[in-house]
Design a protein around this motif. Structure first.
Motif, PDB file in Angstrom:
ATOM      1  N   TYR A  45      -2.777  -4.570  -5.602  1.00  0.00           N
ATOM      2  CA  TYR A  45      -2.392  -3.921  -5.171  1.00  0.00           C
ATOM      3  C   TYR A  45      -0.758  -2.819  -5.415  1.00  0.00           C
ATOM      4  O   TYR A  45      -1.016  -2.306  -5.001  1.00  0.00           O
ATOM      5  CB  TYR A  45      -0.566  -5.382  -3.863  1.00  0.00           C
ATOM      6  CG  TYR A  45      -0.368  -3.914  -2.562  1.00  0.00           C
ATOM      7  CD1 TYR A  45      -1.211  -4.785  -1.632  1.00  0.00           C
ATOM      8  CD2 TYR A  45       0.854  -3.357  -2.838  1.00  0.00           C
ATOM      9  CE1 TYR A  45      -0.392  -3.876  -0.865  1.00  0.00           C
ATOM     10  CE2 TYR A  45       1.318  -3.020  -1.894  1.00  0.00           C
ATOM     11  CZ  TYR A  45       0.454  -3.224  -0.107  1.00  0.00           C
ATOM     12  OH  TYR A  45       1.513  -2.265   0.406  1.00  0.00           O
ATOM     13  N   HIS A  48      -1.313   0.702  -4.838  1.00  0.00           N
ATOM     14  CA  HIS A  48      -0.960   1.694  -4.014  1.00  0.00           C
ATOM     15  C   HIS A  48      -0.234   2.783  -3.957  1.00  0.00           C
ATOM     16  O   HIS A  48       0.505   3.978  -4.071  1.00  0.00           O
ATOM     17  CB  HIS A  48      -0.938   0.751  -2.696  1.00  0.00           C
ATOM     18  CG  HIS A  48      -0.732   1.245  -1.397  1.00  0.00           C
ATOM     19  ND1 HIS A  48      -0.890   2.707  -0.394  1.00  0.00           N
ATOM     20  CD2 HIS A  48       0.592   0.721  -0.779  1.00  0.00           C
ATOM     21  CE1 HIS A  48       0.217   3.042   0.177  1.00  0.00           C
ATOM     22  NE2 HIS A  48       0.662   2.379   0.240  1.00  0.00           N
ATOM     23  N   HIS A  72       8.778   0.922  -2.472  1.00  0.00           N
ATOM     24  CA  HIS A  72       8.369   1.301  -0.613  1.00  0.00           C
ATOM     25  C   HIS A  72       7.838   0.784  -0.324  1.00  0.00           C
ATOM     26  O   HIS A  72       8.933  -0.422   0.804  1.00  0.00           O
ATOM     27  CB  HIS A  72       7.357   2.575  -0.060  1.00  0.00           C
ATOM     28  CG  HIS A  72       6.689   2.387  -0.047  1.00  0.00           C
ATOM     29  ND1 HIS A  72       5.365   2.941  -1.481  1.00  0.00           N
ATOM     30  CD2 HIS A  72       5.763   2.415   1.183  1.00  0.00           C
ATOM     31  CE1 HIS A  72       4.327   2.622  -0.912  1.00  0.00           C
ATOM     32  NE2 HIS A  72       4.527   1.890   0.274  1.00  0.00           N
ATOM     33  N   ASP A  73       7.268  -0.713  -0.702  1.00  0.00           N
ATOM     34  CA  ASP A  73       6.054  -2.000   0.458  1.00  0.00           C
ATOM     35  C   ASP A  73       6.939  -3.000  -0.462  1.00  0.00           C
ATOM     36  O   ASP A  73       6.477  -3.910   0.395  1.00  0.00           O
ATOM     37  CB  ASP A  73       4.823  -1.932   0.659  1.00  0.00           C
ATOM     38  CG  ASP A  73       3.819  -0.459   0.689  1.00  0.00           C
ATOM     39  OD1 ASP A  73       4.529  -0.452   2.026  1.00  0.00           O
ATOM     40  OD2 ASP A  73       3.351  -0.444   0.631  1.00  0.00           O
ATOM     41  N   ASP A 139       2.514   7.833   2.054  1.00  0.00           N
ATOM     42  CA  ASP A 139       1.833   6.139   2.000  1.00  0.00           C
ATOM     43  C   ASP A 139       0.876   6.298   2.926  1.00  0.00           C
ATOM     44  O   ASP A 139       0.348   6.175   2.378  1.00  0.00           O
ATOM     45  CB  ASP A 139       3.279   5.341   2.608  1.00  0.00           C
ATOM     46  CG  ASP A 139       2.690   4.030   3.457  1.00  0.00           C
ATOM     47  OD1 ASP A 139       1.749   3.628   2.021  1.00  0.00           O
ATOM     48  OD2 ASP A 139       2.926   3.890   3.643  1.00  0.00           O
TER      49      ASP A 139
HETATM   50 MN    MN Z   1       2.490   1.109   1.677  1.00  0.00          MN
END
Ligand code: MN
Length: 717
Positions: A45, A48, A72-73, A139
């Motif tokens: 992940y 990203h 951001h996530d 994003d």
């Molecule tokens: Mn994202």
């Protein structure tokens, strides 16, 4: 996969003094909390957020943005908490991450197409920091680059959203490279056949076309050199989606779309741009209507360039953009250019603030040729006083800042507004005066029998709600005054054995109506209900010689003369009836309320509203449906009668002392009766006129101090 060192190198290259530490720490944190998570692509992940941070570094954004990009996530997708982020990275990073998270939670669903513009505005309005939008764009860009790993349905949905919402936002912010890439990728997933057709068309004759591009570039470069202009000349294919749009909107075959290639000449200074333009126009004939001077008149997003289309060397159209290096930089990063490091210095703090860039736009307004276009583009930003909220069906409604569920209800429909009894915001019940914020989902609870309240006027913000509530109240008041006025007239007429209902339809009535200056019978009757005209006045017009009721003259006593000034109060003053203006008010003789007393009103047959004290025994017996809320007005110069009793031993001069004491406190005696009891006590019953309970209390207190007085109290039946 991009590596963190690439990002750090890139930032350091832009600004050697940049604080790389926060980026490093954000990377380690993100790697730790995302550990074990896998993307649909099969990659870890972490790839990203890293790619997103890479895009932000590409835009030359500051380290805070890049750190926020890496994080951001984490709030949405990992166990990391907002507190943790604030403690580790500070308020600013948390604010940005929270903003991106909030935005990610919005789902546009089926309402997308018809509401795209509102949704774009809403997104822009939601971001209290423009960097939230920039991260969201980065994003989305990376998600579009990896969209192939999603299922077909999901792909189309995301592509649609990207084309309708995010690409236009990128364009509005002037970040054209992101706009182009988002458009192209969305186009590919939404209309794969058309996409392939254009792609194939572009690549046939590719060699010939490449040669042509090189020809034109070389020719332009030579010409610039000849005039000693230091220049960079570029040639590129336009994005497939804009070629497609051109074909559709102008109904052209691919072969007829000439300007699929755009050339760009980049120079050192603005005067050289105009020189270069002169050279181009002297070489090739310009198409007048295709010339745009965005240098003299920048686009609202600060984009500057000269655009011209000329008839090229082979008789074809050639689009040429001419600009300085600085303008080229702004065109690449758009609004983001204002957050990047400038000449190694730190970004101006104020610029990072909410929509500060709009300030620039407003200040440069005189540069815009077409003020309408300018306003259209920045409308939302010029009026940050708007909120955007959802209906339960997902429609977006625009309201002024501070708007309440009542405003929202009236925006939906006047009936919804009139019958609104409560509201749920994001599933929670709130008061009707609750202030809505952007992103709220508002669900209005209505009830058929519910009616608007005058109190709503205290908090509604929209003109529509205000005028609809006023309108409703006006109609209600009129209806109420009408039935009240009618009852009053009927009763007065009946006493004289006249039938008001019959007379109402007579010609004589029309004369009477005109006499009072009204247009219709209803207006006259309403005026009686409002208390502006009395039923007796109306009655007299029907009876040429009305029998005057013998007025009972009260006997003047010696005491009356001694005390003097007997003041008569006007009836209806000092009390407000909820929902009604100017209604005829009377006070209950049984309990004689004065300002300060808790009161309650009863609609009475024929006589408007009678006001009683809340604890009056008579009032308690009346039927509740006649009850109406009343309140004392804040200030009143009226005085009100009130009965008291003074119990005292008899002595010479007692009455004089009582009169003096009362008059010293500026109260008046309206009447007085004295009885002597067997036990030598004297009971003096007085009616005083006082301004209110405070005034009365002062008078009673002073009476209690009089010599020989045993008891003083207000009579309360
Ligand atoms: Mn994202």
């Amino acid at each position: 996969m991009i590596r963190i060192t690439d990002i750090l190198d890139r930032v350091a290259e832009n600004n050697p003094e940049a604080d790389l530490d926060i980026i490093d720490r954000a990377y380690i944190f993100s790697a730790r909390v995302h550990d074990g998570q896998i993307r649909l692509s099969g990659e870890p992940y972490l790839s990203h957020p890293l790619e997103v941070a890479g895009i932000l570094a590409e835009m030359n954004l500051d380290p805070v943005s890049i750190a926020a990009g890496l994080l951001h996530d984490v709030v949405e997708d990992t166990h990391a908490t907002p507190d943790e982020i604030e403690q580790t990275f500070g308020k600013e990073v948390l604010r940005i991450v929270a903003g991106v998270t909030k935005m990610s939670k919005l789902s546009f669903g089926s309402t997308l197409a018809r509401q795209a513009e509102s949704l774009r505005k809403m997104l822009l309005a939601m971001a209290d920091d423009i960097r939230v939008i920039l991260i969201k764009l980065a994003d989305r860009l990376h998600n579009m680059r990896t969209l192939a790993f999603h299922k077909t349905d999901k792909r189309r949905q995301i592509a649609r959203e990207t084309l309708d919402i995010y690409a236009p936002i990128a364009a509005r912010l002037g970040i054209y490279w992101i706009k182009n890439e988002l458009e192209n990728a969305s186009f590919m997933y939404l209309m794969p056949d058309e996409y392939d057709r254009i792609k194939n068309s572009v690549s046939t004759d590719r060699t010939a076309r490449e040669a042509y591009i090189e020809d034109v570039k070389g020719y332009l470069r030579n010409q610039m050199e000849e005039y000693q202009l230091n220049s960079e000349v570029l040639g590129r294919y336009k994005n497939y989606y804009s070629i497609y749009l051109k074909m559709v909107t102008q109904n052209l075959a691919f072969e007829d779309v000439y300007d699929i290639i755009a050339f760009r000449i980049i120079l050192d200074t603005i005067p050289r741009c105009y020189e270069a333009l002169g050279i181009v126009h002297s070489l090739w004939k310009p198409i007048d209507i295709k010339f745009k001077d965005y240098i003299a008149r920048p686009k609202p997003n600060m984009y500057q360039s000269l655009h011209t289309t000329v008839i090229g060397p082979r008789g074809e159209r050639v689009e040429i953009q001419i600009r300085t290096h600085e303008m080229d930089r702004v065109a690449k990063s758009g609004i983001a250019a204002h957050w990047s490091y400038k000449e190694g210095g730190k970004t101006d703090e104020s610029i990072g603030k909410r929509f500060a860039w709009i300030q620039n736009l407003v200040e440069n307004q005189e540069n815009f040729a077409n003020p309408d276009e300018f306003l259209e583009n920045v409308r939302i930003d010029l009026y940050p006083d708007e909120v955007y909220v959802f209906t339960p069906q997902g429609d977006v409604k625009t309201l002024p800042k501070g708007a309440t569920p009542v405003d929202f209800a009236y925006v939906i429909h006047t009936e919804v507004g009139n019958q609104c009894t409560g509201a749920k915001v994001n599933g929670r019940l709130v008061p009707l005066s609750h202030e809505l914020v952007t992103g709220d989902t508002v669900d209005i609870v209505t009830s058929k029998n519910h009616k608007p309240s005058k109190d709503w006027l205290k908090f509604v913000k929209t003109v529509k709600a205000r005028s609809r509530i006023r309108q409703w109240i006006k109609i209600q008041e009129k209806n109420r005054s009408l039935s009240l006025g009618r009852e009053m007239c009927e009763k007065a007429f009946r006493k004289q054995r006249l039938n008001f209902t019959t007379l109402m339809k007579s010609d004589q009535m029309l004369e009477v109506v005109a006499h009072f200056g009204f247009k219709t019978v209803d207006d006259l009757i309403a005026s009686v209900g409002y208390g502006k005209t009395t039923p007796l006045q109306v009655l007299r017009r029907f009876m040429p010689k009305p029998e005057e009721e013998a007025e009972e003259k009260s006997r003047e006593t010696i005491l009356d003369r001694l005390i003097g000034r007997v003041k008569k109060r006007k009836p209806s003053a000092g009390v407000l009836v909820k929902g009604l203006d100017d209604i005829l008010i009377r006070f209950g003789k049984c309990c004689q309320p004065v300002p300060g007393d808790p009161i309650v009103g009863y609609i009475t047959r024929g006589y408007g509203v009678t006001v009683h004290r809340a604890n009056c025994v008579n009032a308690l017996k009346m039927s509740p449906e006649r009850q109406i809320d009343v309140a004392w007005t804040e200030e009143t110069s009226e005085t009100y009668p009130v009965k008291i009793v003074i119990v005292s031993y008899d002595r010479v001069g007692l009455l004089a002392d009582i009169a003096t004491s009362i008059s010293k406190h500026e109260a008046n005696i309206v009447s007085l009766n004295t009885t002597t009891k067997a036990n030598e006590l004297v009971e003096s019953y007085l009616t005083l006129s006082v301004a209110g309970t405070g005034h009365l209390d002062r008078v009673l207190a002073s009476l209690r101090k009089i010599h020989m007085v045993q008891d003083v109290r207000r009579l309360n039946r």
